[in-house]
Scaffold this motif. Structure first.
Motif, PDB file in Angstrom:
ATOM      1  N   ILE A 214      -6.225  12.443 -18.900  1.00 22.65           N
ATOM      2  CA  ILE A 214      -7.042  10.674 -19.615  1.00 22.65           C
ATOM      3  C   ILE A 214      -5.518  10.021 -18.472  1.00 22.65           C
ATOM      4  N   GLY A 215      -4.301  10.024 -18.800  1.00 18.99           N
ATOM      5  CA  GLY A 215      -3.766   9.506 -17.617  1.00 18.99           C
ATOM      6  C   GLY A 215      -3.550   9.884 -15.589  1.00 18.99           C
ATOM      7  N   LEU A 216      -3.743  11.195 -15.672  1.00 19.89           N
ATOM      8  CA  LEU A 216      -4.493  11.835 -14.293  1.00 19.89           C
ATOM      9  C   LEU A 216      -5.617  10.171 -14.139  1.00 19.89           C
ATOM     10  N   ILE A 217      -6.722  10.623 -14.967  1.00 19.72           N
ATOM     11  CA  ILE A 217      -7.804  10.193 -13.955  1.00 19.72           C
ATOM     12  C   ILE A 217      -7.533   8.493 -14.323  1.00 19.72           C
ATOM     13  N   VAL A 218      -6.767   7.825 -15.390  1.00 15.44           N
ATOM     14  CA  VAL A 218      -6.638   6.275 -14.894  1.00 15.44           C
ATOM     15  C   VAL A 218      -5.742   5.946 -13.602  1.00 15.44           C
ATOM     16  N   SER A 219      -4.963   6.939 -13.722  1.00 15.19           N
ATOM     17  CA  SER A 219      -4.742   6.683 -12.393  1.00 15.19           C
ATOM     18  C   SER A 219      -4.502   7.196 -11.096  1.00 15.19           C
ATOM     19  N   LEU A 220      -5.724   7.586 -11.479  1.00 16.75           N
ATOM     20  CA  LEU A 220      -6.231   8.127 -10.115  1.00 16.75           C
ATOM     21  C   LEU A 220      -7.258   6.591  -9.343  1.00 16.75           C
ATOM     22  N   SER A 221      -8.038   6.058 -11.219  1.00 17.92           N
ATOM     23  CA  SER A 221      -9.110   5.196 -11.128  1.00 17.92           C
ATOM     24  C   SER A 221      -8.248   4.072 -10.186  1.00 17.92           C
ATOM     25  N   ALA A 222      -6.848   3.344 -11.075  1.00 16.15           N
ATOM     26  CA  ALA A 222      -6.050   2.798 -10.109  1.00 16.15           C
ATOM     27  C   ALA A 222      -5.768   2.363  -9.093  1.00 16.15           C
ATOM     28  N   TYR A 223      -5.653   3.522  -8.249  1.00 14.04           N
ATOM     29  CA  TYR A 223      -5.244   3.655  -7.280  1.00 14.04           C
ATOM     30  C   TYR A 223      -6.655   3.521  -6.541  1.00 14.04           C
ATOM     31  N   ALA A 224      -7.457   4.416  -6.910  1.00 13.84           N
ATOM     32  CA  ALA A 224      -9.169   3.580  -6.053  1.00 13.84           C
ATOM     33  C   ALA A 224      -9.337   2.060  -6.057  1.00 13.84           C
ATOM     34  N   ILE A 225      -9.146   1.856  -6.525  1.00 14.84           N
ATOM     35  CA  ILE A 225      -8.978   0.153  -7.328  1.00 14.84           C
ATOM     36  C   ILE A 225      -8.002  -0.468  -5.852  1.00 14.84           C
ATOM     37  N   THR A 226      -7.169  -0.170  -6.413  1.00 15.82           N
ATOM     38  CA  THR A 226      -5.791  -1.131  -5.990  1.00 15.82           C
ATOM     39  C   THR A 226      -6.154  -0.642  -4.063  1.00 15.82           C
ATOM     40  N   ASN A 227      -6.433   0.457  -3.265  1.00 18.73           N
ATOM     41  CA  ASN A 227      -7.386   0.604  -2.760  1.00 18.73           C
ATOM     42  C   ASN A 227      -7.995  -0.081  -1.703  1.00 18.73           C
ATOM     43  N   PHE A 228      -9.432  -0.978  -2.076  1.00 18.75           N
ATOM     44  CA  PHE A 228     -10.548  -1.078  -2.477  1.00 18.75           C
ATOM     45  C   PHE A 228      -9.781  -2.471  -2.515  1.00 18.75           C
ATOM     46  N   ILE A 229      -9.164  -3.393  -3.485  1.00 19.37           N
ATOM     47  CA  ILE A 229      -8.459  -4.735  -3.303  1.00 19.37           C
ATOM     48  C   ILE A 229      -8.082  -4.999  -1.845  1.00 19.37           C
ATOM     49  N   LEU A 230      -7.041  -3.552  -1.801  1.00 13.68           N
ATOM     50  CA  LEU A 230      -6.202  -4.259  -0.997  1.00 13.68           C
ATOM     51  C   LEU A 230      -6.751  -4.090   0.448  1.00 13.68           C
ATOM     52  N   GLY A 231      -7.898  -3.527   0.860  1.00 16.40           N
ATOM     53  CA  GLY A 231      -8.711  -3.113   2.241  1.00 16.40           C
ATOM     54  C   GLY A 231      -9.739  -4.333   2.424  1.00 16.40           C
ATOM     55  N   ALA A 232     -10.126  -4.640   1.340  1.00 17.48           N
ATOM     56  CA  ALA A 232     -10.734  -6.246   1.594  1.00 17.48           C
ATOM     57  C   ALA A 232      -9.637  -7.637   1.774  1.00 17.48           C
ATOM     58  N   LEU A 233      -8.421  -7.176   1.953  1.00 17.79           N
ATOM     59  CA  LEU A 233      -8.010  -8.301   1.788  1.00 17.79           C
ATOM     60  C   LEU A 233      -8.032  -8.536   3.741  1.00 17.79           C
TER      61      LEU A 233
ATOM     62  N   GLN B  33       1.034  -1.012  -0.134  1.00 16.91           N
ATOM     63  CA  GLN B  33      -0.083   0.465  -0.251  1.00 16.91           C
ATOM     64  C   GLN B  33       0.272   1.233  -0.393  1.00 16.91           C
ATOM     65  N   LYS B  34       1.987   1.040   0.617  1.00 18.20           N
ATOM     66  CA  LYS B  34       2.489   2.217   1.047  1.00 18.20           C
ATOM     67  C   LYS B  34       3.420   2.665  -0.112  1.00 18.20           C
ATOM     68  N   ALA B  35       4.131   1.738  -0.767  1.00 16.03           N
ATOM     69  CA  ALA B  35       4.078   1.123  -2.040  1.00 16.03           C
ATOM     70  C   ALA B  35       3.835   2.133  -3.306  1.00 16.03           C
ATOM     71  N   LEU B  36       2.640   1.847  -3.433  1.00 11.18           N
ATOM     72  CA  LEU B  36       1.461   1.630  -4.585  1.00 11.18           C
ATOM     73  C   LEU B  36       0.997   2.967  -4.581  1.00 11.18           C
ATOM     74  N   SER B  37       1.238   3.699  -2.859  1.00  3.64           N
ATOM     75  CA  SER B  37       0.727   5.268  -2.938  1.00  3.64           C
ATOM     76  C   SER B  37       1.905   5.988  -3.496  1.00  3.64           C
ATOM     77  N   ALA B  38       2.866   5.605  -3.280  1.00  5.54           N
ATOM     78  CA  ALA B  38       3.782   6.533  -3.800  1.00  5.54           C
ATOM     79  C   ALA B  38       4.082   6.798  -4.804  1.00  5.54           C
ATOM     80  N   ILE B  39       4.197   6.099  -5.521  1.00  5.40           N
ATOM     81  CA  ILE B  39       3.909   5.651  -7.282  1.00  5.40           C
ATOM     82  C   ILE B  39       2.759   6.347  -8.138  1.00  5.40           C
ATOM     83  N   PHE B  40       1.200   6.089  -6.916  1.00 12.37           N
ATOM     84  CA  PHE B  40       0.409   7.257  -7.868  1.00 12.37           C
ATOM     85  C   PHE B  40       0.804   8.191  -7.164  1.00 12.37           C
ATOM     86  N   GLY B  41       1.474   9.213  -6.485  1.00 11.80           N
ATOM     87  CA  GLY B  41       1.307  10.095  -6.048  1.00 11.80           C
ATOM     88  C   GLY B  41       2.602  10.772  -7.124  1.00 11.80           C
ATOM     89  N   ILE B  42       4.078  10.185  -7.611  1.00 10.22           N
ATOM     90  CA  ILE B  42       4.611  10.557  -8.066  1.00 10.22           C
ATOM     91  C   ILE B  42       4.579  10.714  -9.788  1.00 10.22           C
TER      92      ILE B  42
END
Length: 125
Positions: free
Chosen positions: A106-125, A59-68
């Protein structure tokens, strides 16, 4: 001119990454401040659920990547906006700047969507 914008963008993004705030947690452990709960006598932590778990690290690594990625998109939008302003009405330069802005959004929208999806999936684990 492009080199100047590139150098400014790199310096700004580097400055932002270096000056990111760092969270520091301390716990009172018998009058002694410790950073890790496991160092306190009598504390029990479940392996895999704590601060150093794989899920938390991912989660921390993905947050950093999506922030960048967000920073890069913002810089591209700013540079394309400046290109749009200094195009002096040249249709080719205007079209190039508009495409850059569109693709960055478009890239920003895709990045935000990917961030939301990964947080949802990792939150369900």
């Amino acid at each position: 001119m492009k080199k100047v914008f590139l150098v400014i963008a790199i310096l700004l993004s580097g400055f932002m990454v270096i000056n990111m705030p760092v969270k520091i947690y301390a716990k009172d452990c018998g009058g002694v401040q410790v950073a890790d709960k496991a160092n306190c006598p009598g504390e029990f932590t479940v392996p895999g659920d704590g601060e150093g778990s794989l899920k938390n690290s991912v989660q921390k690594a993905l947050s950093a990547i999506f922030g960048i990625l967000g920073i890069i998109a913002a810089v591209v939008i700013i540079i394309a906006g400046v290109q749009y302003m200094i195009s002096a009405g040249d249709p080719g330069k205007v079209a190039t700047a508009k495409k850059a802005i569109l693709y960055a959004i478009i890239g920003l929208i895709v990045s935000l969507s990917a961030y939301a999806i990964t947080n949802f999936i990792l939150g369900a684990l």
